[in-house]
Enzyme design. Structure first.
Site, PDB file in Angstrom:
ATOM      1  N   SER A  77      -0.870  -0.205  -2.775  1.00 16.29           N
ATOM      2  CA  SER A  77      -0.427   0.838  -3.705  1.00 16.29           C
ATOM      3  C   SER A  77      -1.301   2.089  -3.678  1.00 16.29           C
ATOM      4  CB  SER A  77      -0.349   0.281  -5.120  1.00 16.29           C
ATOM      5  OG  SER A  77      -1.584  -0.289  -5.497  1.00 16.29           O
ATOM      6  N   HIS A 132       6.001  -1.578  -3.458  1.00 14.07           N
ATOM      7  CA  HIS A 132       6.146  -0.271  -2.789  1.00 14.07           C
ATOM      8  C   HIS A 132       6.962  -0.327  -1.503  1.00 14.07           C
ATOM      9  CE1 HIS A 132       3.397   1.587  -5.623  1.00 14.07           C
ATOM     10  NE2 HIS A 132       2.721   0.460  -5.550  1.00 14.07           N
ATOM     11  N   LYS A 173      10.000   1.307  -9.352  1.00 16.71           N
ATOM     12  CA  LYS A 173       9.571   2.297  -8.359  1.00 16.71           C
ATOM     13  C   LYS A 173      10.800   2.809  -7.612  1.00 16.71           C
ATOM     14  CE  LYS A 173       4.984   0.713  -8.907  1.00 16.71           C
ATOM     15  NZ  LYS A 173       4.163  -0.466  -8.864  1.00 16.71           N
TER      16      LYS A 173
HETATM   17  C1  LIG Z   1       3.428  -1.184  -9.920  1.00 15.59           C
HETATM   18  C2  LIG Z   1       2.982  -2.474  -9.307  1.00 15.59           C
HETATM   19  C3  LIG Z   1       3.123  -3.693  -9.982  1.00 15.59           C
HETATM   20  C4  LIG Z   1       3.575  -3.752 -11.407  1.00 15.59           C
HETATM   21  O1  LIG Z   1       4.924  -3.524 -11.510  1.00 15.59           O
HETATM   22  P1  LIG Z   1       5.505  -2.956 -12.914  1.00 15.59           P
HETATM   23  O2  LIG Z   1       6.931  -3.253 -12.832  1.00 15.59           O
HETATM   24  O3  LIG Z   1       5.174  -1.509 -12.922  1.00 15.59           O
HETATM   25  O4  LIG Z   1       4.805  -3.714 -13.996  1.00 15.59           O
HETATM   26  C5  LIG Z   1       2.796  -4.841  -9.321  1.00 15.59           C
HETATM   27  N1  LIG Z   1       2.307  -4.809  -8.060  1.00 15.59           N
HETATM   28  C6  LIG Z   1       2.123  -3.675  -7.398  1.00 15.59           C
HETATM   29  C7  LIG Z   1       1.593  -3.708  -6.015  1.00 15.59           C
HETATM   30  C8  LIG Z   1       2.446  -2.460  -8.004  1.00 15.59           C
HETATM   31  O5  LIG Z   1       2.243  -1.318  -7.361  1.00 15.59           O
END
Ligand SMILES: *Cc1c(COP(=O)(O)O)cnc(C)c1O
Length: 381
Positions: free
Chosen positions: A177, A205, A235
């Site tokens: 991330s 991602h 995302k």
């Molecule tokens: C954003 C993210 C999460 C958390 O997901 P949410 O739905 O925002 O709680 C988990 N793992 C990774 C790698 C992330 O980037």
């Protein structure tokens, strides 16, 4: 305690590590309204530009008409409504995986899955750059928590070979991330097979972006009963929530044992309805991924000969590593003054401070050109 917290906050200020929130008064888009200013947005995770898509908005509205607002209870009581069920089935079918389970957020999915599958006497092997939610999950599971250097397969193999744990699980982000690079999933799966371990893939991602939208497993062409796959929906999918897919026995176990799915109110059905719409759009509109790829290439090419240090990333996450937190904050501030919003990411989120540039299909070529021009002006070449 208050004195201690005040002192702690002053120390954060002194170290350029104090975090503040900005209030955004517009939908997510290439341009955001922030504090009365209009800024070009290069820090969101809305990679495909779906967060404010009209079809998703209509799906939420129809969902509210049909199911109201609140889900009323947890999934195991009476909160599991038709759109929740449809979302799980649509997702599993699209990815070609046996079964899926929905969670309200990716953070909760990671906590729930790892703690339900792993416990005392088991071992989790985790990449050093894994997301904080995975690390928290590993600690909470009480399993032996072993971290290996980023993408270091030899170090991981060493740990696996030495382990006498009853049950083993390798946990990685498919796309990191804060660095934007990928985990070598085929090699990780080979290690999982050699050492009889599970492979947990957090594709927050990659889902929607890689593999024709189906994410990292499709990108690498991987199938195995050892795989447990997490896609998040906040995302690229532009909604909220998460889906875990795996063998049916794994999913049935999670329905029975994952605390973050059991002891929490189900997300509103309207959100699940929007997520169903998003999966359809993601599958149908390859042009969004093509546009994103063109922006990635434009940014990398534009900074190639500059003094900026880009990391080796092919994803929508294009971090620019700087010397320290102060420089990261200063650059971010200078971009802000030029009408461009790029987040300065600092310790403890990352070991080395950086500007985390993210690109989206909603950007125009001219937006990326504006970012490049500002960056090159600031570095003085
Ligand atoms: C954003 C993210 C999460 C958390 O997901 P949410 O739905 O925002 O709680 C988990 N793992 C990774 C790698 C992330 O980037």
């Amino acid at each position: 305690m208050l004195d201690e917290l005040e002192a702690g906050l002053i120390a954060l200020d002194a170290g350029h590590l104090r975090r503040r929130r900005r209030v955004v008064s517009s939908p997510q888009a290439a341009r955001l309204e922030v504090d009365g200013k209009h800024l070009l947005n290069f820090c969101g995770n809305d990679y495909l530009g779906l967060a404010n898509d009209v079809r998703l908005r209509v799906a939420v509205q129809a969902g509210v008409e049909a199911y109201g607002v609140g889900s009323g209870a947890s999934h195991l009581v009476c909160g599991h409504q038709l759109p929740h069920e449809q979302l799980e089935q649509q997702f599993a079918a699209w990815l070609g995986l046996p079964a899926a389970l929905g969670f309200a957020t990716g953070y909760m999915a990671n906590l729930g899955v790892i703690t339900a599958l792993m416990g005392r006497g088991d071992a989790v092997f985790a990449d050093k750059l894994n997301h904080a939610s995975l690390n928290d999950a590993c600690v909470l599971s009480r399993a032996d928590f072993r971290r290996f250097a980023h993408n270091d397969l030899a170090a991981l193999e060493h740990l696996l070979a030495a382990s006498t744990a009853r049950r083993k699980l390798i946990a990685v982000d498919a796309v990191y991330s804060m660095d934007g690079d990928m985990a070598p999933l085929p090699a990780l799966l080979a290690l999982a097979e050699r050492y009889d371990a599970w492979l947990y893939v957090d594709d927050a991602h990659g889902f929607g972006v890689l593999g024709g939208g189906r994410g990292s497993l499709a990108h690498w062409g991987l199938r195995s009963p050892r795989l447990i796959y997490l896609a998040t929906l906040g995302k690229a999918a532009g909604v909220a929530g998460a889906l875990v897919a795996a063998e049916t026995a794994v999913i049935e176990w999670l329905i029975n044992k994952a605390h973050t799915a059991i002891y929490t109110t189900a997300a509103p059905a309207a959100i699940a309805q929007a997520a169903c719409a998003s999966l359809s759009v993601m599958a149908a509109e390859g042009w969004r991924r093509e546009r994103l790829q063109a922006h990635i290439a434009q940014l990398r090419e534009g900074l190639r000969a500059s003094r900026y240090a880009l990391l080796p990333s092919e994803s929508a996450i294009q971090p620019i590593v700087v010397s320290n937190s102060e420089q990261a904050l200063r650059l971010s501030q200078q971009l802000w003054e030029r009408g461009i919003w790029v987040a300065a990411i600092r310790p403890p989120t990352v070991a080395t401070a950086r500007l985390r540039v993210t690109l989206s299909a909603t950007h125009e070529t001219t937006d990326v050109a504006a970012l490049l021009a500002a960056l090159l002006e600031l570095v003085g070449n």
